[in-house]
Each structure stands twice: as C-alpha cells, then as structure tokens.
Design a protein around this motif. Structure first.
Motif, PDB file in Angstrom:
ATOM      1  N   THR A  14       3.179   8.714   8.639  1.00 15.45           N
ATOM      2  CA  THR A  14       1.914   8.221   8.080  1.00 15.45           C
ATOM      3  C   THR A  14       2.079   8.119   6.562  1.00 15.45           C
ATOM      4  N   PHE A  15       1.423   7.116   5.978  1.00 14.45           N
ATOM      5  CA  PHE A  15       1.597   6.833   4.558  1.00 14.45           C
ATOM      6  C   PHE A  15       0.240   6.796   3.868  1.00 14.45           C
ATOM      7  N   GLU A  16       0.177   7.364   2.670  1.00 12.36           N
ATOM      8  CA  GLU A  16      -1.040   7.354   1.870  1.00 12.36           C
ATOM      9  C   GLU A  16      -0.692   6.947   0.441  1.00 12.36           C
ATOM     10  N   HIS A  17      -1.476   6.004  -0.102  1.00 10.20           N
ATOM     11  CA  HIS A  17      -1.239   5.517  -1.460  1.00 10.20           C
ATOM     12  C   HIS A  17      -1.943   6.421  -2.475  1.00 10.20           C
ATOM     13  N   ARG A  18      -1.270   6.665  -3.584  1.00  8.93           N
ATOM     14  CA  ARG A  18      -1.883   7.362  -4.716  1.00  8.93           C
ATOM     15  C   ARG A  18      -1.607   6.511  -5.956  1.00  8.93           C
ATOM     16  N   PHE A  19      -2.676   6.037  -6.586  1.00  6.16           N
ATOM     17  CA  PHE A  19      -2.554   5.122  -7.717  1.00  6.16           C
ATOM     18  C   PHE A  19      -2.527   5.926  -9.019  1.00  6.16           C
ATOM     19  N   ILE A  20      -1.496   5.704  -9.801  1.00  9.41           N
ATOM     20  CA  ILE A  20      -1.251   6.493 -11.001  1.00  9.41           C
ATOM     21  C   ILE A  20      -1.531   5.648 -12.236  1.00  9.41           C
ATOM     22  N   HIS A  21      -2.379   6.199 -13.133  1.00  7.63           N
ATOM     23  CA  HIS A  21      -2.723   5.540 -14.380  1.00  7.63           C
ATOM     24  C   HIS A  21      -1.860   6.110 -15.499  1.00  7.63           C
ATOM     25  N   PHE A  48       8.741  -3.926   1.060  1.00  6.35           N
ATOM     26  CA  PHE A  48       7.747  -3.552   2.071  1.00  6.35           C
ATOM     27  C   PHE A  48       6.478  -4.395   1.944  1.00  6.35           C
ATOM     28  N   LEU A  49       6.689  -5.695   1.703  1.00  9.40           N
ATOM     29  CA  LEU A  49       5.562  -6.618   1.608  1.00  9.40           C
ATOM     30  C   LEU A  49       5.266  -7.205   2.984  1.00  9.40           C
ATOM     31  N   PRO A  50       4.089  -7.793   3.170  1.00  7.57           N
ATOM     32  CA  PRO A  50       3.694  -8.274   4.509  1.00  7.57           C
ATOM     33  C   PRO A  50       4.619  -9.377   5.016  1.00  7.57           C
ATOM     34  N   PRO A  51       4.798  -9.476   6.324  1.00  9.58           N
ATOM     35  CA  PRO A  51       5.590 -10.570   6.898  1.00  9.58           C
ATOM     36  C   PRO A  51       5.071 -11.918   6.416  1.00  9.58           C
ATOM     37  N   GLY A  52       5.986 -12.811   6.063  1.00  8.48           N
ATOM     38  CA  GLY A  52       5.598 -14.125   5.573  1.00  8.48           C
ATOM     39  C   GLY A  52       5.486 -14.215   4.068  1.00  8.48           C
ATOM     40  N   HIS A  53       5.469 -13.079   3.371  1.00  4.32           N
ATOM     41  CA  HIS A  53       5.427 -13.086   1.911  1.00  4.32           C
ATOM     42  C   HIS A  53       6.723 -13.689   1.376  1.00  4.32           C
ATOM     43  N   VAL A  54       6.653 -14.370   0.217  1.00  2.24           N
ATOM     44  CA  VAL A  54       7.832 -15.029  -0.330  1.00  2.24           C
ATOM     45  C   VAL A  54       8.954 -14.030  -0.583  1.00  2.24           C
ATOM     46  N   SER A  99       3.731   1.126   6.045  1.00  8.89           N
ATOM     47  CA  SER A  99       2.994   1.498   7.259  1.00  8.89           C
ATOM     48  C   SER A  99       3.000   0.429   8.356  1.00  8.89           C
ATOM     49  N   PRO A 100       3.022  -0.890   8.052  1.00  6.22           N
ATOM     50  CA  PRO A 100       3.068  -1.855   9.159  1.00  6.22           C
ATOM     51  C   PRO A 100       4.388  -1.850   9.930  1.00  6.22           C
ATOM     52  N   TYR A 101       5.401  -1.185   9.386  1.00  5.27           N
ATOM     53  CA  TYR A 101       6.734  -1.269   9.981  1.00  5.27           C
ATOM     54  C   TYR A 101       7.128  -0.068  10.824  1.00  5.27           C
ATOM     55  N   THR A 102       6.310   0.977  10.837  1.00  4.84           N
ATOM     56  CA  THR A 102       6.656   2.153  11.631  1.00  4.84           C
ATOM     57  C   THR A 102       5.416   2.993  11.915  1.00  4.84           C
TER      58      THR A 102
END
Length: 528
Positions: free
Chosen positions: A35-42, A311-317, A28-31
């Motif tokens: 629209t993007f929505e997270h769904r966490f799967i167990h 797709f990690l934040p800018p500056g991440h290793v 989502s920070p890149y465009t």
C-alpha cells in the motif's frame, strides 16, 4: 508493506512546472502487494513534514523529491535531511541532485566512457547545468556562431537570475554554495558561469535508456526512441525543448532489438557507463540516460536522470515502456527490487545473519547430505525426471547446487534425452552458499566451476546461460530478494529456467532444531 512516497509540493511555490507537471509518480496502480501513501513536502517546512512521516512508522520510504537549490520546491536539503534519519528508503539522493551535468561529463572523460559531447566546435548547445524538464531550452539554444552564442548565454543568464538569487540568499555560512558576486565576476570576465553548460550540439536521433540497479549490477533495458511531434515547425526538430517535452503529440517507442541489435547494444553499453560515471548506486533504483546517436553511429550520453521509473499512468507520454513490456515482473517486481537493493546495500549485517544460518547448517550436513537425500527424499527421482524430459544442452547454471546432485544426474542420465536425442553440455557452473557443500561439489569433478556465495549476491553479476536451474533453494530468500533473483534469472536464461519451490507455511518458525544450531529462516516463495 506500507510505503510512504515523498513528493515535492508545488503549493505556494509559483514554479513554472506547476501548470504542466500534473501527474504524480504513483506505483499503486501497478501492484496490490504493497500500500502506498503520498506525503507532500514543502521546501520551507521540509524537516518537520519529513519527521511527521517518519513518526507514522512506514515500512519503507521512496523519495520522488527533485528540487535543486535554485528551485522553490523541496529537493536537495530535504533529501539530505531524510537521509540523516537512516530510514529504509530508496529514491532520489541529495548528492545526485546536487551534482551538475558538468561533473558527470568530467568524470566520463576521466573514465573514458561514456562518450560525451565536445566543447569547441559550432554548432554549440547552451543549457542549464542542473535543472530538469528542459527548463529554459528553446530553439535558440543551438548556436551556429559567436553572436548567437552570446545571445543564448545572455538569455539563459537572465532566466537563471531568480534561482541564483535564491541560492545566494541561502549561501551564508556554506562556502560550497556560490554567491551572486561569483556569477557577476564570471560574466564580466567574459566567462561562462558554472551553472551553464556549453557543448557541441549532437545532430542525430534521440534515445532514452532505462538502467535498473540489480543489487551490485546495473542492467540496461530495451532502449526507447524519442518520437517528435509531427506538427513540429522548428528548423532543427530533433531535440527536446521545454515546450516540446510537454507537447501531447510527443511520443516514445521501443527499439526493435531483433532488427537493431547492434544499435541496442551500443545504447545499453553507453547507459551502463553513464550509470557508473554518475555513481548512481546510492539511490538503490537506477536511472534513465538521455542519449543521442549522430551519423557515425556511436552514442553520446547527454545526461543522467535519477529516476528509472516514473510510475505514470498507462498511456502517458513518459510511461515506463521498457519496464512495462520488457522487464521481467514489470513494476511489481521493480518495487520489490528497490526494497531488496536497500537491504543488500544498507543492511548487510541482517542478510549476513540469515546467510550464515544457512551456510553453517549445510556445512554440518555436507558429509552425509548425498546419502540422506538418496535414502529419505524423492529429490533424486525429480532430478532424473527433469533431465530425462527436457534438453539441457549448452551452458547450465545451477543455483543452490549443493554437493552437485543435479550435475551428477546430467552426467549419469542421457543429457537432454527428450525424444531420444542426446547432446552434450558445453559448460556447467554451480553456485552455493555453503563452503562444505561447494568443496564436495568441486571434488566431484562434474562442474566446470563452482562459485561460493549467496544467490542474491552472486547471480546479478553473472553472464547469460542457456539454462538456469534452481532446485529447492528459493525459500531462503525474502520476497524482495526473490523478485530480484527471478527477474535476473529471466534476463540471463537464454533457453530455459527450471525452479522447484518449497511451500513454507505462514506460521513456520523456529523449531526444536534451534537448540542444535540448525535453524534456517525460510519464507514462502509461492506468491512471487
């Protein structure tokens, strides 16, 4: 589009990565195009949670789930269930997660590429066959003699035991999943369990190469070199342990292609060969390939990771440096390419219908097309102005070439006559979807070669050209297809890219020509 992102949830898992893997893969920070929505799967409730997300009616789904059968988080089984629903999706696939590094090495040896490590000579390196993030890899993973090897195997067997027990507990009724008896027998016989890799340690620099799937062609980007922490106190410093991988001082740097062109080419060739050996087509994305270059300068592929973009934040290793700095269109285009890859690979009938509309219509117009364009449009004058104003010396690729009007102007007008200088072309190649137009273009004798096919199917697999021209054809592409085509054009054009775009109104739709069978579905390319 409204896009669902499936993430493996650490909740209640007590997974060792839970405390360090704290950043989500998030496009989502890149465009702002989607629209993007997270769904966490167990893991224990994956099917129901995936069903709930499917019922929400997202336009597209991307799976970032990664767990193996040994892990406490959703992965192989969840991905397999997701795939069974036949939703529009890209991302990590169950068969990739279930494939061991050993299977990759075996296939690479069978194919003859990429080069992989041997298994006979010390020092040897001991690692898990399936786990990620350098789990259970430490300084003692390098073994210089038999005693160190036995100690490393003993330590790794102990670390893998909980995962093996989980795997065995779910193996009932599934003959493909090994039981604990299998592991006990292998170890008592002095063998190495098949969830462990023992291979020669490759002493050299470490690199990461991102490979992007561009429809039917894997394309390797500019390589990154691993920059190890300056405070590393290990005796052998140039390999990634679990601890080092999460060291905040670990870094990546793009390799300078101008200064190290030969090295970059070898790394890229190795990465593409790894993509093919590990059969990465189904995820519709690409992969990252970990590579080492020993003192002989010939790269050795270590492993293939199924996500080409974190797709990690800018500056991440582990920021996606090659995509950010070298991929045409960046992350925004990449997401659209994922969507286009899915449609081109899994919904070919839908695309064939659109392509047939265009090819059938132009087949019917081919005999009279040149006369109509000359008499009723300003197209010939536009082409003449382009040829008169810009140099097209060298090789030229004409996408959507039609009957060859642009090639005619290149022959009639002084070639590349900008500032009064004329230079001949070396090669002129055309691409068009209409057989009737292609036949007339070939008959003109102006083109060295004319390829019959759609732009989105044909372009990705072509080689580089000095100039690429596409006049009044891009409006037949969807937005995701257009991202793929434009990105590939920028990759292949050495000197120039020339396009003309038809602005299609948003309310454009079937008109009276539908009854005559001439309706061709079009899209506005201007926003791309």
């Amino acid at each position: 589009m409204r896009i669902c992102l499936f993430q493996s949830s650490y909740e209640d898992s007590d997974h060792p990565l839970a405390g360090v893997d704290t950043e989500l893969s998030d496009p989502s920070p890149y465009t702002t195009q989607h629209t993007f929505e997270h769904r966490f799967i167990h893991k224990d409730n994956a099917n129901k949670e995936i069903d709930a997300a499917a019922a929400e009616g997202f336009d597209f789904y991307i799976s970032f789930m990664w767990g193996t059968h040994d892990d406490l988080v959703a992965g192989i089984d969840a991905c397999r269930y997701l795939e069974s629903l036949d939703l529009p999706m890209s991302g990590v696939r169950s068969q990739i997660l279930n494939r061991s590094k050993q299977e990759f090495y075996d296939e690479a040896r069978r194919l003859g590429a990429p080069r992989v490590a041997g298994t006979k000579r010390f020092p040897l390196f001991v690692k898990p066959a399936k786990l990620y993030a350098s789990m259970f890899i430490d300084e003692k993973s390098i073994c210089h003699n038999q005693q160190e090897l036995e100690e490393a195997l003993s330590a790794l067997n102990k670390n893998l035991l909980p995962g093996r027990e989980r795997r065995a507990a779910t193996a009932i009724g599934d003959p493909k999943r090994p039981t604990m008896d299998k592991f006990v027998n292998e170890q008592s016989d002095g063998g190495v369990a098949d969830d462990i890799i023992v291979q020669e340690f490759i002493d050299g620099e470490e690199y990461l190469v991102t490979v992007i799937q561009m429809h039917n062609t894997p394309v390797a980007l500019t390589p990154c070199k691993v920059r190890f922490p300056p405070n590393d106190t290990r005796t052998t410093k140039n390999f990634l342990t679990h601890e080092v991988k999460f060291d905040p001082d670990l870094g990546m740097e793009l390799v300078d292609e101008q200064s190290h062109g030969s090295l970059c080419t070898r790394l890229q060739d190795t990465a593409v060969a790894a993509f093919l050996a590990n059969s990465m087509w189904e995820n519709c994305m690409g992969c990252d390939v970990d590579i080492r270059v020993p003192h002989d300068g010939q790269p050795v592929a270590l492993e293939v990771n199924p996500m080409p973009a974190a797709f990690l934040p800018p500056g991440h290793v582990f920021e996606d440096l090659p995509i950010k700095h070298t991929f045409p269109g960046g992350h925004r285009a990449l997401i659209n390419i994922f969507i286009a890859n899915y449609a081109l690979r899994h919904k070919p009938s839908d695309i064939s219908r659109r392509i047939s509309q265009v090819s059938d219509a132009y087949d019917g117009l081919a005999e009279t097309y040149d006369a109509f364009v000359e008499q009723h449009t300003g197209f010939p004058a536009i082409m003449a102005e382009l040829v008169d104003s810009y140099r097209f010396a060298g090789s030229v690729l004409d996408l959507g070439c039609g009957t060859g009007l642009f090639g005619h102007k290149l022959h009639v007008e002084p070639m590349g006559s900008c500032n009064g200088t004329t230079t001949p072309k070396d090669q002129l190649v055309g691409v068009d979807v209409s057989r009737g137009m292609v036949e007339r273009c070939r008959a003109s004798g102006r083109y060295d070669e004319v390829l019959l096919g759609s732009i989105q199917d044909t372009l990705p697999g072509l080689s580089t050209y000095d100039h690429i021209v596409c006049l009044s054809a891009l409006h037949f592409l969807t937005a995701p297809e257009l991202s793929l085509v434009l990105a590939r054009c920028f990759q292949l054009a050495r000197l120039s890219l020339t396009v003309s775009m038809d602005e299609i109104p948003n309310n454009h739709g079937p008109g009276p020509d539908v009854k005559a069978g001439l309706f061709m579905e079009s899209f506005s390319p201007v926003d791309e």
